[in-house]
Design an enzyme around this catalytic site. Structure first.
Site, mmCIF file in Angstrom:
data_model
loop_
_atom_site.group_PDB
_atom_site.id
_atom_site.type_symbol
_atom_site.label_atom_id
_atom_site.label_comp_id
_atom_site.label_asym_id
_atom_site.label_seq_id
_atom_site.Cartn_x
_atom_site.Cartn_y
_atom_site.Cartn_z
ATOM 1 N N ASP A 40 79.046 41.591 8.178
ATOM 2 C CA ASP A 40 78.570 40.781 6.849
ATOM 3 C C ASP A 40 79.439 41.295 5.870
ATOM 4 O O ASP A 40 79.099 42.376 5.450
ATOM 5 C CB ASP A 40 77.013 40.809 6.777
ATOM 6 C CG ASP A 40 76.625 39.702 5.723
ATOM 7 O OD1 ASP A 40 77.269 39.172 5.026
ATOM 8 O OD2 ASP A 40 75.336 39.721 5.706
ATOM 9 N N ASP A 76 80.690 35.268 0.423
ATOM 10 C CA ASP A 76 79.696 35.898 1.230
ATOM 11 C C ASP A 76 79.812 35.187 2.719
ATOM 12 O O ASP A 76 79.618 33.998 2.871
ATOM 13 C CB ASP A 76 78.404 35.737 0.633
ATOM 14 C CG ASP A 76 77.468 36.761 1.519
ATOM 15 O OD1 ASP A 76 77.924 37.114 2.623
ATOM 16 O OD2 ASP A 76 76.284 36.580 1.097
ATOM 17 N N HIS A 114 71.045 31.815 0.700
ATOM 18 C CA HIS A 114 70.507 31.789 -0.845
ATOM 19 C C HIS A 114 71.605 31.255 -1.647
ATOM 20 O O HIS A 114 72.935 31.158 -1.204
ATOM 21 C CB HIS A 114 70.752 33.476 -1.083
ATOM 22 C CG HIS A 114 71.665 34.211 -0.425
ATOM 23 N ND1 HIS A 114 72.871 34.447 -1.159
ATOM 24 C CD2 HIS A 114 71.615 34.897 0.733
ATOM 25 C CE1 HIS A 114 73.705 35.114 -0.331
ATOM 26 N NE2 HIS A 114 73.167 35.268 0.742
ATOM 27 N N HIS A 152 72.317 37.394 -4.589
ATOM 28 C CA HIS A 152 71.300 36.478 -3.862
ATOM 29 C C HIS A 152 70.673 35.894 -5.240
ATOM 30 O O HIS A 152 69.778 36.458 -5.973
ATOM 31 C CB HIS A 152 70.196 37.374 -3.312
ATOM 32 C CG HIS A 152 70.701 38.039 -1.968
ATOM 33 N ND1 HIS A 152 70.249 39.131 -1.433
ATOM 34 C CD2 HIS A 152 71.337 37.350 -1.041
ATOM 35 C CE1 HIS A 152 70.791 39.253 -0.364
ATOM 36 N NE2 HIS A 152 71.567 38.121 0.103
ATOM 37 N N GLU A 165 73.206 31.220 6.171
ATOM 38 C CA GLU A 165 73.280 32.469 7.078
ATOM 39 C C GLU A 165 72.202 32.296 8.264
ATOM 40 O O GLU A 165 71.211 33.086 7.811
ATOM 41 C CB GLU A 165 73.486 33.744 6.438
ATOM 42 C CG GLU A 165 72.478 34.151 5.404
ATOM 43 C CD GLU A 165 72.495 35.530 4.851
ATOM 44 O OE1 GLU A 165 73.145 36.447 5.590
ATOM 45 O OE2 GLU A 165 72.141 35.754 3.359
ATOM 46 N N GLU A 194 77.404 33.136 8.913
ATOM 47 C CA GLU A 194 77.372 32.775 7.464
ATOM 48 C C GLU A 194 78.620 32.200 7.058
ATOM 49 O O GLU A 194 79.710 32.771 7.255
ATOM 50 C CB GLU A 194 76.821 33.968 6.859
ATOM 51 C CG GLU A 194 76.666 33.700 5.296
ATOM 52 C CD GLU A 194 76.210 35.064 4.466
ATOM 53 O OE1 GLU A 194 75.636 34.959 3.551
ATOM 54 O OE2 GLU A 194 76.398 35.941 4.890
#
Length: 298
Positions: free
Chosen positions: A91, A102, A162, A170, A195, A283
């Protein structure tokens, strides 16, 4: 009005640039992950390579979570652990002027968990196909859960996707990974990270005993010299999470403890599947459009 439009276009370009850099780093890192390779070597490669390619830095420390670990695992300074036949969640996040990309993938070095890997990947694809202006986060959650259940596995119910904002990895809204009764309506221009996590365990994570990732969440004066020195070192990270291994301040553990006790720093323990189940993750970061979304991290 024209100035506002130009500002929005420039912000979108930064999100897209961050996503393009992340995509290349993710691909290069994936090729390097093999049995016997050092976790620390991969984490440092990811974090350094992003800057080499033009990012302003990592949006958070490279997460390398293995097997029943779902998130927040990153190597400690000098760690010599190497990959075995693990199920690895890689990640990673990069930022350009604080605008974040992300993304995560799962790499199965054991060759035994293809169904698990496919479950989170299919859930991500189903979620992306659902996104458009006017859709709710509850609609996305249902698509994720259905896709994972189709593999006879469970979503990890207490982990969510998020929103993203400048220097905030986040932000609202949360994007659940299992059905909820109501959700937030998405609109054109919203930036979210979706994700899904799938598991053959109980479908819930709890805090583990190890913590290597922290984040400054509050601004307060501190009296202790070690804590003040650490805050000064942390200033360039702003509100982005950081790894303990990045820091050089003397009496580091003591200073971190004092900042956490004062509510200035928040810690992120490694999250583990409560029943010891294997976990997979997939994700992407997306920008919501009128009739779909643009995936920045493809």
């Amino acid at each position: 009005m024209a100035d506002k439009v130009k500002e929005i276009e420039e912000i979108v370009e930064k999100y897209l640039k961050a996503g393009k850099i992340l995509s290349q780093v993710r691909s290069e890192a994936k090729d390097r992950i093999k049995v016997g390779v050092s976790l620390l070597e991969i984490a440092e490669f990811v974090e350094n390579r992003a800057v080499e390619l033009g990012a302003d830095g990592s949006a958070f420390p490279c997460n390398i979570s293995r097997n029943d670990e779902a998130a927040h695992a990153t190597p400690y300074a000098g760690e010599e652990t190497v990959f075995g036949e693990d199920v690895i969640k890689l990640d990673l996040g990069v930022h350009v002027d604080g605008y974040i990309a992300d993304s995560a993938i799962t790499i199965d070095l054991s060759g035994k968990y293809t169904e698990l890997v496919n479950a989170s990947r299919d859930a991500l694809d189903a979620a992306i196909d659902t996104v458009k202006n006017g859709v709710t986060t509850a609609d996305i959650a249902a698509a994720i859960e259905d896709a994972i259940l189709a593999h006879d596995l469970k979503p990890v119910g207490n982990l969510t996707g998020h929103g993203l904002a400048q220097y905030i990895p986040h932000a609202p809204p949360s994007v659940p990974n299992r059905r909820v009764s109501s959700g937030v309506v998405l609109k054109t221009g919203d930036i979210i990270a979706i994700e899904p996590f799938a598991t053959d365990g109980a479908g819930r994570v709890v805090d583990g005993s190890l913590t290597e990732i922290f984040q400054v969440v509050n601004k307060k004066p501190v009296r202790l010299p070690a804590a003040r020195a650490l805050l000064k070192e942390l200033a360039p990270h702003r509100t982005l999470p950081f790894a303990k291994r990045w820091l050089k301040t003397p009496q580091l553990d003591f200073a971190l403890m004092q900042l956490e006790k004062a509510g200035i720093v928040h810690s992120y323990p490694v999250l583990k599947e409560v029943a010891g189940g294997m976990v997979s993750q997939a994700e992407h970061t997306v920008i919501v459009t009128e009739d779909g979304c643009q995936v920045t991290t493809k």
